[in-house]
Write an enzyme that holds these catalytic residues in place. Sequence first.
Site, PDB file in Angstrom:
ATOM      1  N   ASP A 332       0.830  -1.205   0.000  1.00  0.00           N
ATOM      2  CA  ASP A 332       0.000   0.000   0.000  1.00  0.00           C
ATOM      3  C   ASP A 332       0.867   1.258   0.000  1.00  0.00           C
ATOM      4  OD1 ASP A 332      -2.744   1.022   0.384  1.00  0.00           O
ATOM      5  OD2 ASP A 332      -1.997   1.755   2.304  1.00  0.00           O
ATOM      6  N   GLU A 361       1.818   0.260  -4.740  1.00  0.00           N
ATOM      7  CA  GLU A 361       0.777   1.228  -5.112  1.00  0.00           C
ATOM      8  C   GLU A 361       1.457   2.567  -5.388  1.00  0.00           C
ATOM      9  OE1 GLU A 361      -3.382   3.256  -3.519  1.00  0.00           O
ATOM     10  OE2 GLU A 361      -1.814   2.722  -2.092  1.00  0.00           O
TER      11      GLU A 361
END
Length: 619
Positions: A332, A361
């Site tokens: 993330d 990400e």
Amino acid sequence: MKIKTFLLALVLSLSCTFLYAQKIHVNRVDPPSWWTGMHDPNLQLLVFGPKISETRAVINYPGVRIEQTIHVASPDYLFLDLVIAAKAKPGTFTIHFKKGRKEVATYAYTLNKRVENPKLYQGFNNSDVIYLLMPDRFANGDTTNDNMPGMLEKVNIKNPNGRHGGDIKGIEDHLDYLKNLGVTAIWSTPLMEDNMPVYSYHGYAMTDYYKVDPRFGTNQDYRNLVQEAHKKGLKIIQDMVFNHCGTNYFWKNDLPTPDWYNEWPKFTRSNYHGGVVSDPHASHYDYRHMVAGWFDTSMADLNQDNPLVANYLIQNSIWWIQYAGLDGIRQDTYPYPYKDFMAKWMQRILKEYPHFNVVGETWFSYPATVAYWLENNRNKDGYHSHLTNVFDFPLMYAINKAFNEKPGWDTGLARLYDVLSQDFVYSNPMKLGIFAGNHDSNRIFSSLHENLKSWKMAMAFLMTTRGIPEIYYGTEILMTGEKAKGDGNIRKDFPGGWPGDKMDAFTPQGRTPEQNDAFNYLRTLLNWRKGNKTVQFGKLTHYIVENGVYVYFRSYKGHKVMVMLNNNNSKPVTINMDRFSDDLKGYSKGKFVMTGKIMELQKTMTLPAKSPLILELIR
Ligand code: CA
């Protein structure tokens, strides 16, 4: 008087001895277990227990020694640096905690044997198509775990931002559905404990990095899911978050060190401008706010510059890879933690698992900023991320616009061409994860104004251009959702995933004719892609978009796939094939991938309005 003094001394001495020998409770040791035969012999244990720092740890186990004991600001922690020699045997040993010569606590610690299995830890690659799902919203396979003791948020299916009850069992129950659809890997958003009072369903405020949330299942359930998925040829990618943890993590009222989190005089939010990390002109103010600002009030910003925090996170990821047999990690908010730490993390993972993959990400609008984070990129500031894969957000933006627009110099399908033409910035553009939407963006069917023809073109493009495709759960049944209407709107429950659902879209009978059309289209495309190395690994050659038509080829070891996308709404377009003669040389026929029909290649070809054509070329 002398006797009185003696008695007093005796009482004092006895009570001191009693106090001295008072048992201490070890609440927790992280990582909870480890392995012999790891490539890196070092292991750092976080030991948490009231006043544990007043003790001295002793281990008497062949091949395991304590190299260093680290004391920190809080008296309730000890960090033990262990070295596990190659000769160490698997087994359970006792960690003795002593005060003087008295033992005040013990802890049984287990070393399992690392099993070298050539099928495990092999990562994902261009042969894969990733299915992204949110476990709380995919399927509720076990209603008995919807509410669990000790878990703050209870199930409330009517609240779009509440918990809906989906779980690991729900994923496991639909592995055959996913296999039939033709995807090859599952990326589930976080499954670890998120014991925050609200918004806990998304799992991005983890309160225990070592424990699956009981409302999703157990660690063992997760391990079983991986094993069952592997039996069906499906890979599992775990979602990890190193930038922040939930503010309810067990250490919340007793941080090991004052700098465990990036602290501010008052709550300070990240500016979310990830680009400042690679920006040569960035101010230190913006940089500091970007990486050390908090993502949210419920998400404490971890300070990975503290080597104890760094080790905690690195070992956690290795623990999960090894424990569960993971095939990959999605990390993330990649630019938000300290980037040197992230590079160190990647190197440590690749040291243990050289073929493993991590996709970051990297949410940026421009290819250059994404490219900065991909391994082997020649960054002018010398930064090397070692990150094996990144997500292609610029292409996602282009896909969401291209099929809605009229042809133009830089609109319509030219957007796709223009993004791909910038691939020179990437060390290897094949390493990009490509997608039309995810759990934080508009659903693609909504972006495309619910136009099924546009949707088919978008899917055809996604499955035939370069990169590793990802599709968001429900894309295959044309689920709708708009980010502007709130996260809940793009994260609706999959119809049929809940007992009593009126429609079960996991079955053909439960889908509308339009949904079946879409599902069958994507299934045919995915299952063809699954067996076709040319479209997976082939070199991409594309031609400038003309008259709203985008043509490209994938070439691999003498095989070729030709893709033609006609984005004109109302009119068929006849194209002159001469322009593609370099790529068509030596081929006389083409097989339509969607129908299996074979045609002779002609001088011209007429493409129906608003449609994709995919041809496998035949000599
Ligand atoms: Ca459940």
